[in-house]
Design a protein around this motif. Structure first.
Motif, PDB file in Angstrom:
ATOM      1  N   VAL A  76      -5.709 -20.476  -1.237  1.00 27.95           N
ATOM      2  CA  VAL A  76      -4.410 -20.957  -1.697  1.00 27.95           C
ATOM      3  C   VAL A  76      -3.386 -20.787  -0.578  1.00 27.95           C
ATOM      4  O   VAL A  76      -3.205 -19.691  -0.049  1.00 27.95           O
ATOM      5  N   VAL A  77      -2.725 -21.903  -0.227  1.00 29.72           N
ATOM      6  CA  VAL A  77      -1.730 -21.878   0.855  1.00 29.72           C
ATOM      7  C   VAL A  77      -0.352 -22.328   0.372  1.00 29.72           C
ATOM      8  O   VAL A  77       0.589 -22.390   1.153  1.00 29.72           O
ATOM      9  N   GLY A  78      -0.231 -22.645  -0.920  1.00 32.26           N
ATOM     10  CA  GLY A  78       1.052 -23.054  -1.469  1.00 32.26           C
ATOM     11  C   GLY A  78       1.053 -22.931  -2.968  1.00 32.26           C
ATOM     12  O   GLY A  78       0.004 -22.932  -3.614  1.00 32.26           O
ATOM     13  N   VAL A  79       2.270 -22.839  -3.529  1.00 28.24           N
ATOM     14  CA  VAL A  79       2.431 -22.735  -4.977  1.00 28.24           C
ATOM     15  C   VAL A  79       3.684 -23.491  -5.396  1.00 28.24           C
ATOM     16  O   VAL A  79       4.690 -23.490  -4.689  1.00 28.24           O
ATOM     17  N   MET A  80       3.578 -24.152  -6.533  1.00 26.13           N
ATOM     18  CA  MET A  80       4.731 -24.809  -7.160  1.00 26.13           C
ATOM     19  C   MET A  80       4.680 -24.481  -8.644  1.00 26.13           C
ATOM     20  O   MET A  80       3.614 -24.543  -9.259  1.00 26.13           O
ATOM     21  N   VAL A  81       5.835 -24.127  -9.208  1.00 29.82           N
ATOM     22  CA  VAL A  81       5.920 -23.794 -10.620  1.00 29.82           C
ATOM     23  C   VAL A  81       6.964 -24.694 -11.264  1.00 29.82           C
ATOM     24  O   VAL A  81       8.103 -24.780 -10.799  1.00 29.82           O
ATOM     25  N   LEU A  82       6.550 -25.370 -12.329  1.00 26.68           N
ATOM     26  CA  LEU A  82       7.446 -26.227 -13.091  1.00 26.68           C
ATOM     27  C   LEU A  82       7.671 -25.604 -14.459  1.00 26.68           C
ATOM     28  O   LEU A  82       6.752 -25.043 -15.059  1.00 26.68           O
ATOM     29  N   ASP A  83       8.899 -25.733 -14.944  1.00 27.26           N
ATOM     30  CA  ASP A  83       9.244 -25.260 -16.284  1.00 27.26           C
ATOM     31  C   ASP A  83      10.114 -26.349 -16.893  1.00 27.26           C
ATOM     32  O   ASP A  83      11.336 -26.345 -16.751  1.00 27.26           O
ATOM     33  N   GLY A  84       9.471 -27.350 -17.498  1.00 26.79           N
ATOM     34  CA  GLY A  84      10.191 -28.520 -17.983  1.00 26.79           C
ATOM     35  C   GLY A  84      10.742 -29.277 -16.793  1.00 26.79           C
ATOM     36  O   GLY A  84      10.017 -29.601 -15.856  1.00 26.79           O
ATOM     37  N   GLU A  85      12.057 -29.524 -16.799  1.00 26.97           N
ATOM     38  CA  GLU A  85      12.688 -30.241 -15.689  1.00 26.97           C
ATOM     39  C   GLU A  85      13.120 -29.303 -14.559  1.00 26.97           C
ATOM     40  O   GLU A  85      13.741 -29.744 -13.594  1.00 26.97           O
ATOM     41  N   LEU A  86      12.796 -28.031 -14.672  1.00 26.83           N
ATOM     42  CA  LEU A  86      13.148 -27.068 -13.633  1.00 26.83           C
ATOM     43  C   LEU A  86      11.986 -26.915 -12.656  1.00 26.83           C
ATOM     44  O   LEU A  86      10.875 -26.552 -13.056  1.00 26.83           O
ATOM     45  N   LEU A  87      12.243 -27.209 -11.395  1.00 27.91           N
ATOM     46  CA  LEU A  87      11.286 -26.890 -10.338  1.00 27.91           C
ATOM     47  C   LEU A  87      11.594 -25.439  -9.979  1.00 27.91           C
ATOM     48  O   LEU A  87      12.512 -25.153  -9.221  1.00 27.91           O
ATOM     49  N   ALA A  88      10.857 -24.526 -10.609  1.00 24.64           N
ATOM     50  CA  ALA A  88      11.209 -23.108 -10.576  1.00 24.64           C
ATOM     51  C   ALA A  88      10.796 -22.411  -9.282  1.00 24.64           C
ATOM     52  O   ALA A  88      11.453 -21.457  -8.862  1.00 24.64           O
ATOM     53  N   GLN A  89       9.715 -22.852  -8.668  1.00 22.11           N
ATOM     54  CA  GLN A  89       9.212 -22.217  -7.449  1.00 22.11           C
ATOM     55  C   GLN A  89       8.535 -23.277  -6.600  1.00 22.11           C
ATOM     56  O   GLN A  89       7.804 -24.123  -7.124  1.00 22.11           O
ATOM     57  N   LEU A  90       8.722 -23.208  -5.302  1.00 21.10           N
ATOM     58  CA  LEU A  90       7.934 -23.997  -4.353  1.00 21.10           C
ATOM     59  C   LEU A  90       7.893 -23.188  -3.066  1.00 21.10           C
ATOM     60  O   LEU A  90       8.908 -23.056  -2.379  1.00 21.10           O
ATOM     61  N   TYR A  91       6.747 -22.590  -2.804  1.00 19.97           N
ATOM     62  CA  TYR A  91       6.577 -21.731  -1.640  1.00 19.97           C
ATOM     63  C   TYR A  91       5.280 -22.093  -0.933  1.00 19.97           C
ATOM     64  O   TYR A  91       4.259 -22.332  -1.578  1.00 19.97           O
ATOM     65  N   LEU A  92       5.341 -22.119   0.391  1.00 18.47           N
ATOM     66  CA  LEU A  92       4.166 -22.382   1.215  1.00 18.47           C
ATOM     67  C   LEU A  92       3.903 -21.194   2.120  1.00 18.47           C
ATOM     68  O   LEU A  92       4.842 -20.565   2.616  1.00 18.47           O
ATOM     69  N   ASP A  93       2.626 -20.929   2.355  1.00 21.28           N
ATOM     70  CA  ASP A  93       2.268 -19.927   3.342  1.00 21.28           C
ATOM     71  C   ASP A  93       2.929 -20.331   4.660  1.00 21.28           C
ATOM     72  O   ASP A  93       2.882 -21.499   5.037  1.00 21.28           O
ATOM     73  N   PRO A  94       3.581 -19.403   5.356  1.00 20.90           N
ATOM     74  CA  PRO A  94       4.323 -19.780   6.561  1.00 20.90           C
ATOM     75  C   PRO A  94       3.522 -20.590   7.573  1.00 20.90           C
ATOM     76  O   PRO A  94       4.045 -21.516   8.189  1.00 20.90           O
ATOM     77  N   GLY A  95       2.252 -20.306   7.739  1.00 19.25           N
ATOM     78  CA  GLY A  95       1.423 -21.038   8.685  1.00 19.25           C
ATOM     79  C   GLY A  95       1.084 -22.455   8.255  1.00 19.25           C
ATOM     80  O   GLY A  95       0.525 -23.223   9.045  1.00 19.25           O
ATOM     81  N   TRP A  96       1.428 -22.805   7.037  1.00 21.34           N
ATOM     82  CA  TRP A  96       1.091 -24.125   6.501  1.00 21.34           C
ATOM     83  C   TRP A  96       2.321 -24.987   6.276  1.00 21.34           C
ATOM     84  O   TRP A  96       2.211 -26.095   5.741  1.00 21.34           O
ATOM     85  N   ARG A  97       3.474 -24.514   6.690  1.00 21.83           N
ATOM     86  CA  ARG A  97       4.696 -25.333   6.571  1.00 21.83           C
ATOM     87  C   ARG A  97       4.648 -26.480   7.570  1.00 21.83           C
ATOM     88  O   ARG A  97       4.011 -26.386   8.609  1.00 21.83           O
ATOM     89  N   GLY A  98       5.336 -27.567   7.233  1.00 21.31           N
ATOM     90  CA  GLY A  98       5.430 -28.695   8.151  1.00 21.31           C
ATOM     91  C   GLY A  98       4.213 -29.587   8.182  1.00 21.31           C
ATOM     92  O   GLY A  98       4.068 -30.400   9.094  1.00 21.31           O
ATOM     93  N   ARG A  99       3.332 -29.469   7.205  1.00 24.17           N
ATOM     94  CA  ARG A  99       2.106 -30.280   7.161  1.00 24.17           C
ATOM     95  C   ARG A  99       2.088 -31.282   6.011  1.00 24.17           C
ATOM     96  O   ARG A  99       1.057 -31.864   5.714  1.00 24.17           O
ATOM     97  N   GLY A 100       3.225 -31.444   5.330  1.00 23.29           N
ATOM     98  CA  GLY A 100       3.305 -32.419   4.254  1.00 23.29           C
ATOM     99  C   GLY A 100       2.927 -31.898   2.878  1.00 23.29           C
ATOM    100  O   GLY A 100       2.977 -32.648   1.900  1.00 23.29           O
ATOM    101  N   ILE A 101       2.563 -30.632   2.774  1.00 22.67           N
ATOM    102  CA  ILE A 101       2.154 -30.083   1.469  1.00 22.67           C
ATOM    103  C   ILE A 101       3.354 -30.016   0.529  1.00 22.67           C
ATOM    104  O   ILE A 101       3.247 -30.364  -0.651  1.00 22.67           O
ATOM    105  N   GLY A 102       4.496 -29.597   1.037  1.00 23.69           N
ATOM    106  CA  GLY A 102       5.702 -29.554   0.207  1.00 23.69           C
ATOM    107  C   GLY A 102       6.075 -30.938  -0.294  1.00 23.69           C
ATOM    108  O   GLY A 102       6.467 -31.103  -1.455  1.00 23.69           O
ATOM    109  N   ASP A 103       5.926 -31.952   0.574  1.00 18.67           N
ATOM    110  CA  ASP A 103       6.191 -33.334   0.162  1.00 18.67           C
ATOM    111  C   ASP A 103       5.281 -33.727  -0.998  1.00 18.67           C
ATOM    112  O   ASP A 103       5.717 -34.362  -1.964  1.00 18.67           O
ATOM    113  N   ARG A 104       4.015 -33.350  -0.897  1.00 12.58           N
ATOM    114  CA  ARG A 104       3.056 -33.669  -1.964  1.00 12.58           C
ATOM    115  C   ARG A 104       3.405 -32.936  -3.256  1.00 12.58           C
ATOM    116  O   ARG A 104       3.294 -33.501  -4.348  1.00 12.58           O
TER     117      ARG A 104
END
Length: 154
Positions: free
Chosen positions: A69-97
């Protein structure tokens, strides 16, 4: 071993992912927000992800296979509650996805909070059509850190 985003699968988290999700959150928070004081210990964060986030929230992971696991996103209804990426995996388009998944899951709109000191997050969300709609002094969050509420409406 491929490190491209094509090799990274976005999928709903399982209970077995909870420890890895917490570890990604801890590493990402420490790297992205070094001046923000966390009110919870590492153990409390791990317990929260194990007992609350993964079982009770719509939690997604970015699974890179061998590295796990290199990233996590948590949704709570319309709230994007968490979006975190492992620092070494930033800038690779995972957050965009992750944001694309969030918009698919909540097509009427999303809201999120980020700390005012997190200017890279501001740029990221604004690039994805989010607009800052409120700034606070931080009295409403555990960290007591000034924050910004963003909204996205299609």
């Amino acid at each position: 071993m491929s490190t491209g985003t094509a090799a990274v699968e976005l999928r709903p988290a399982t209970p077995d992912d909870a420890a890895a999700v917490a570890d990604v959150w801890l590493r990402s928070f420490a790297t992205a927000l070094p001046t923000v004081v966390r009110p919870r210990t590492d153990g409390e964060v791990r317990a929260y992800f194990r007992d609350v986030v993964v079982p009770l929230r719509e939690t997604w992971v970015a699974d890179a296979g061998g590295p796990g696991v290199v990233g996590v996103m948590v949704l709570d209804g319309e709230l994007l509650a968490q979006l975190y990426l492992d620092p070494g995996w930033r800038g690779r388009g995972i957050g965009d996805r992750f944001v694309a998944v969030a918009k698919e899951r909540s097509p009427r709109g999303l809201t999120l909070w980020t700390f005012q000191v997190n200017t890279p997050a501001h740029r990221f969300y604004e690039r994805h059509g989010f607009v800052a709609v409120e700034r606070t002094d931080g009295s409403g969050n555990e960290e007591r850190e000034p924050d910004v509420r963003y909204e996205w409406r299609p």
